[in-house]
Design an enzyme around this catalytic site. Sequence first.
Site, PDB file in Angstrom:
ATOM      1  CG  HIS A 242      18.034  60.703 -33.694  1.00  0.00           C
ATOM      2  ND1 HIS A 242      17.051  61.644 -33.579  1.00  0.00           N
ATOM      3  CD2 HIS A 242      18.988  61.059 -32.772  1.00  0.00           C
ATOM      4  CE1 HIS A 242      17.381  62.520 -32.626  1.00  0.00           C
ATOM      5  NE2 HIS A 242      18.560  62.189 -32.133  1.00  0.00           N
TER       6      HIS A 242
ATOM      7  CG  HIS B 207       8.535  61.322 -32.548  1.00  0.00           C
ATOM      8  ND1 HIS B 207       8.637  61.492 -31.190  1.00  0.00           N
ATOM      9  CD2 HIS B 207       9.575  62.008 -33.101  1.00  0.00           C
ATOM     10  CE1 HIS B 207       9.687  62.246 -30.946  1.00  0.00           C
ATOM     11  NE2 HIS B 207      10.276  62.577 -32.069  1.00  0.00           N
TER      12      HIS B 207
ATOM     13  CG  ASP C 225      13.682  63.712 -39.715  1.00  0.00           C
ATOM     14  OD1 ASP C 225      14.282  64.787 -39.805  1.00  0.00           O
ATOM     15  OD2 ASP C 225      13.900  62.886 -38.818  1.00  0.00           O
TER      16      ASP C 225
HETATM   17  N1  ACO Z   1       6.324  52.521 -40.665  1.00  0.00           N
HETATM   18  C1  ACO Z   1       5.627  51.377 -40.400  1.00  0.00           C
HETATM   19  N2  ACO Z   1       5.429  50.895 -39.150  1.00  0.00           N
HETATM   20  C2  ACO Z   1       5.971  51.571 -38.129  1.00  0.00           C
HETATM   21  C3  ACO Z   1       6.696  52.784 -38.327  1.00  0.00           C
HETATM   22  C4  ACO Z   1       6.868  53.245 -39.657  1.00  0.00           C
HETATM   23  N3  ACO Z   1       7.548  54.357 -39.907  1.00  0.00           N
HETATM   24  N4  ACO Z   1       7.113  53.247 -37.134  1.00  0.00           N
HETATM   25  C5  ACO Z   1       6.669  52.393 -36.204  1.00  0.00           C
HETATM   26  N5  ACO Z   1       5.976  51.388 -36.800  1.00  0.00           N
HETATM   27  C6  ACO Z   1       5.303  50.262 -36.120  1.00  0.00           C
HETATM   28  C7  ACO Z   1       6.303  49.235 -35.641  1.00  0.00           C
HETATM   29  O1  ACO Z   1       6.496  48.209 -36.603  1.00  0.00           O
HETATM   30  C8  ACO Z   1       5.652  48.712 -34.375  1.00  0.00           C
HETATM   31  O2  ACO Z   1       4.641  47.797 -34.749  1.00  0.00           O
HETATM   32  P1  ACO Z   1       4.277  46.538 -33.755  1.00  0.00           P
HETATM   33  O3  ACO Z   1       3.734  47.174 -32.494  1.00  0.00           O
HETATM   34  O4  ACO Z   1       3.256  45.789 -34.537  1.00  0.00           O
HETATM   35  O5  ACO Z   1       5.567  45.799 -33.518  1.00  0.00           O
HETATM   36  C9  ACO Z   1       4.957  49.951 -33.795  1.00  0.00           C
HETATM   37  O6  ACO Z   1       4.700  50.820 -34.935  1.00  0.00           O
HETATM   38  C10 ACO Z   1       5.787  50.719 -32.774  1.00  0.00           C
HETATM   39  O7  ACO Z   1       7.067  50.985 -33.336  1.00  0.00           O
HETATM   40  P2  ACO Z   1       8.411  51.027 -32.485  1.00  0.00           P
HETATM   41  O8  ACO Z   1       9.577  50.838 -33.403  1.00  0.00           O
HETATM   42  O9  ACO Z   1       8.302  50.105 -31.322  1.00  0.00           O
HETATM   43  O10 ACO Z   1       8.357  52.532 -31.947  1.00  0.00           O
HETATM   44  P3  ACO Z   1       9.573  53.348 -31.363  1.00  0.00           P
HETATM   45  O11 ACO Z   1       8.997  54.409 -30.505  1.00  0.00           O
HETATM   46  O12 ACO Z   1      10.592  52.440 -30.766  1.00  0.00           O
HETATM   47  O13 ACO Z   1      10.270  53.992 -32.682  1.00  0.00           O
HETATM   48  C11 ACO Z   1      10.706  55.418 -34.495  1.00  0.00           C
HETATM   49  C12 ACO Z   1      10.031  55.278 -33.130  1.00  0.00           C
HETATM   50  C13 ACO Z   1      12.161  54.927 -34.449  1.00  0.00           C
HETATM   51  C14 ACO Z   1      10.750  56.921 -34.859  1.00  0.00           C
HETATM   52  C15 ACO Z   1       9.902  54.613 -35.547  1.00  0.00           C
HETATM   53  O14 ACO Z   1       8.577  55.115 -35.621  1.00  0.00           O
HETATM   54  C16 ACO Z   1      10.554  54.649 -36.941  1.00  0.00           C
HETATM   55  O15 ACO Z   1      11.428  53.810 -37.212  1.00  0.00           O
HETATM   56  N6  ACO Z   1      10.128  55.602 -37.842  1.00  0.00           N
HETATM   57  C17 ACO Z   1      10.755  55.737 -39.131  1.00  0.00           C
HETATM   58  C18 ACO Z   1      12.076  56.512 -39.003  1.00  0.00           C
HETATM   59  C19 ACO Z   1      11.876  57.972 -38.713  1.00  0.00           C
HETATM   60  O16 ACO Z   1      11.094  58.671 -39.346  1.00  0.00           O
HETATM   61  N7  ACO Z   1      12.678  58.485 -37.744  1.00  0.00           N
HETATM   62  C20 ACO Z   1      12.664  59.904 -37.364  1.00  0.00           C
HETATM   63  C21 ACO Z   1      12.186  60.099 -35.974  1.00  0.00           C
HETATM   64  S1  ACO Z   1      11.983  61.796 -35.610  1.00  0.00           S
HETATM   65  C22 ACO Z   1      13.515  62.373 -35.335  1.00  0.00           C
HETATM   66  O17 ACO Z   1      14.434  61.736 -34.914  1.00  0.00           O
HETATM   67  C23 ACO Z   1      13.715  63.772 -35.658  1.00  0.00           C
END
Ligand code: ACO
Length: 431
Positions: free
Chosen positions: A269, A310, A367
Site C-alpha cells: 500500500h 493496482h 507511488d
Molecule cells: N510486479 C510483477 N508482477 C505483479 C505485480 C508487480 N508489481 N503486481 C501484480 N503482479 C502479478 C501477480 O504476480 C499476479 O500474477 P498471477 O496472476 O500470475 O498470479 C497478478 O499480477 C495479479 O496480482 P495480485 O497480487 O493478485 O493483484 P492484487 O490486486 O491483489 O495486488 C498490488 C495489487 C498489491 C498493488 C500489486 O500489484 C503489487 O504488489 N504491486 C507492487 C506494490 C505497489 O506498487 N503497491 C502500491 C499500490 S498503490 C497504493 O497503495 C497507493
Amino acid sequence: MTDKTATLSIDRGEGKIDAIDLPVMEGSLGPNVVNVGALTANGYFTYDPGFTSTAACESKITFIDGEKGILLHRGYPIEQLAEHSDYLETCYLLLYGELPNPAEKHEFVSIVGKHTMVHEQIRTFFNGFRRDAHPMAIMCGVVGALSAFYHDSTDISDSHHRTVAAYRLIAKMPTIAAMSYKFSIGQPFMYPDNSLNYAANFLHMMFGVPCEASNISPTIAKAMDRIFLLHADHEQNASTSTVRLAGSSQANPFACIAAGIAALWGPSHGGANEAVVKMLEEIESVDNIDKFIARAKDKDDPFRLMGFGHRVYKNFDPRAKVMKQAADEVLEELGIQDEMLEIAKRLEEIALKDPYFIEKKLYPNVDFYSGIILKALGIPTSMFTVIFAIGRTVGWIAHWNEMISGSYRIGRPRQLYTGYAQRDFVPLDNR
Ligand code: ACO
C-alpha cells in the site's frame, strides 16, 4: 435500490434447488451492486478474500473507474483539482462535498492554521522512542496518543466534536510528522509558522532550525502541496477500509486514524513509495533493468516491480500521470539531473511494452513517481510513507465522518471455516 433483482440458484443436493432473490442496487456511476444481505437468513455467506468484488459501504466521496483510469473527488477529476486547486481546498471539498467560496476557504484555512501546534506534553512522548525508530512507527504511536490529550473532540455522537477532531488531525499531522523526523536526526523540534501555507509550513518544520530564518522554496512548497493533494483520497482502499472498520466499533477518531496509518505502512500500500526508491537504487543502472524485469516475471521469485500494478486501476493510474509531469517540472526547475529518473523512465518504457505486464494490466501507480519527486525535493526516504499519510488523513476522516453521521453497523466479516469439527478434550497424560 432498483426494481431489478438477481436470482441465485443453489443446489442443495438430492434435486433440491434453492432460488434466492437478491435486490440490485444502482449507484450514480460504476457497476450495480447485488445486495447479498438476505443470504444469511437462507444459511449462506459469500466468500470474497481481499474484497475483490464486495462493496462494503455506500459512499458519495470518491469514484474510480479502474478500466478507464478515472478518479473523481465529489465529481471533480483529479487532473483538474491538481491543476487548479490546492490541498486545503481539496480537503474542504472531500469533507463538505462542495468547493468552498472565497469566504469559506479563508475561514477553513485559518481554522486549520489555529490547530497546527500539538499539546506541549506530546513533545515528551518522543523521548520514549529509539532515535532510529521508523517515523511511521512513531506516527502510529503519537497519533493514537492524541486521544489521550484532546478529550473534547472524542465524543463521536457530537458533530461539533467530529468537526474539531477533523481540523485537529489535518492540522497536526504535518507537525507530528516533522517532529518524527527531527527526533530521528537529533535536531530540536520546530514550532509551526502559521504565516506559511500548509505545505511550506511542513517544510519549515522539517528543514528549518531555530537559529536561522527558514527559506522555503516556493517551487518545492508547490510540489509538496500537489503531492498531498494527489494522495488526499482513494475510496475504499486498505487503510480507509481499516479506518471505517475501526470506526464501526465507535472507537474515537484519533484511534481510528492511527489504525489507518498502520494499514498504510505496508509495502503493498503506502509503503510502496519508499520501496520504489530502494528498488531503483538496487537496479543501479539502466543496463540492469532487463535482469529485474525477468525477476518480476519469474513465478518462483518473490520480487515484484514496486510502483506497478493496482487492485482497481487496470489502466494508467491518473495520479501517476500528474505525478510524472510534476516530477519532470520540478527536476527541470531545480536543475536536477537524476540517474534514478532515467532508470525509472526506461523501466516504465520497457514494462509497458512487455507482454507479461500488458496481459496482467500492470501500469505504474502513484507511488512509482512520488518516490522520485520526493527524493528530488530532498525528503529522506523514511519519510515518504509519512507524507502519504499526511495527505490521506483527510480522506480517512471524510470516510469516517460519512459513516458515523449516517447509519452503520459494526463491521463483522464472516468466514469459511475449514478447521476441525467438534472433538473432545484429551487430558495431558493421554496426548
Ligand atoms: N510486479 C510483477 N508482477 C505483479 C505485480 C508487480 N508489481 N503486481 C501484480 N503482479 C502479478 C501477480 O504476480 C499476479 O500474477 P498471477 O496472476 O500470475 O498470479 C497478478 O499480477 C495479479 O496480482 P495480485 O497480487 O493478485 O493483484 P492484487 O490486486 O491483489 O495486488 C498490488 C495489487 C498489491 C498493488 C500489486 O500489484 C503489487 O504488489 N504491486 C507492487 C506494490 C505497489 O506498487 N503497491 C502500491 C499500490 S498503490 C497504493 O497503495 C497507493
